[in-house]
Scaffold this active site. Structure first.
Site, PDB file in Angstrom:
ATOM      1  N   GLY A  77       0.816  -1.220   0.000  1.00 58.53           N
ATOM      2  CA  GLY A  77       0.000   0.000   0.000  1.00 58.53           C
ATOM      3  C   GLY A  77       0.843   1.259   0.000  1.00 58.53           C
ATOM      4  CB  CYS A  78       3.762   2.240   2.053  1.00 57.38           C
ATOM      5  SG  CYS A  78       2.901   2.019   3.629  1.00 57.38           S
ATOM      6  CB  THR A  79       5.153   0.347  -2.836  1.00 57.97           C
ATOM      7  OG1 THR A  79       6.085  -0.125  -1.856  1.00 57.97           O
ATOM      8  CG2 THR A  79       5.830   0.448  -4.192  1.00 57.97           C
TER       9      THR A  79
END
Length: 157
Positions: free
Chosen positions: A44-46
């Site tokens: 998700g952060c990527t």
């Protein structure tokens, strides 16, 4: 004291990638997007970081700087930034001072265990250092577009 909409954000200084120290006071005259994310190199952060990367030119055109913040180390941030080719800096907030200023540390649950973690959140600060918009508990799909739209509207205002 934590941030509030339509109130000036308390100045802070924090270490960031590329050997920089980010200071809100030094960014006066530019709009600032600060997005908090749980952990470098997670799916998700990527995806969220890639969204800001892919729209970065439009943020710049709207007089807006972008910074990502997590509790990861500068070394982890440098690897993440390099691998994903992020054109913006990542702030390392190991002591959680910036996270606490923006009140993004929340009780989370994973596999039945509770822990304190970063609640995915984004903040839009105007050129005078006043918080104009916040997104908390962010879901990644469509989020960067919403932030860009708000930044462009604020820049025109």
């Amino acid at each position: 004291m934590t941030v509030a909409i339509d109130q000036p954000v308390t100045d802070f200084q924090a270490p960031a990638t590329s050997g920089q120290t980010v200071s809100l006071a030094a960014l006066k005259g530019k709009q600032v997007v600060i997005y908090f994310y749980p952990k470098d190199s997670t799916p998700g952060c990527t995806t969220e970081g890639q969204g800001f990367r892919d729209q970065y030119a439009q943020f710049q055109a709207a007089n807006t700087e972008v910074f990502g913040v997590s509790r990861d180390s500068l070394k982890s941030h440098e690897n993440f930034k390099c691998k994903q080719e992020f054109p913006f800096e990542l702030i390392s907030d190991k002591d959680e001072a910036v996270c606490q200023l923006f009140d993004v540390i929340k009780l989370k649950k994973l596999y039945g265990k509770e822990y304190l973690g970063v609640d995915r959140s984004t903040f839009l600060i105007d050129k005078d250092g006043v918080l104009r918009q916040e997104w908390r508990g962010v879901k990644v799909p469509g989020h960067v577009d919403a932030v860009l739209t708000a930044a462009q509207a604020l820049n025109k205002g």
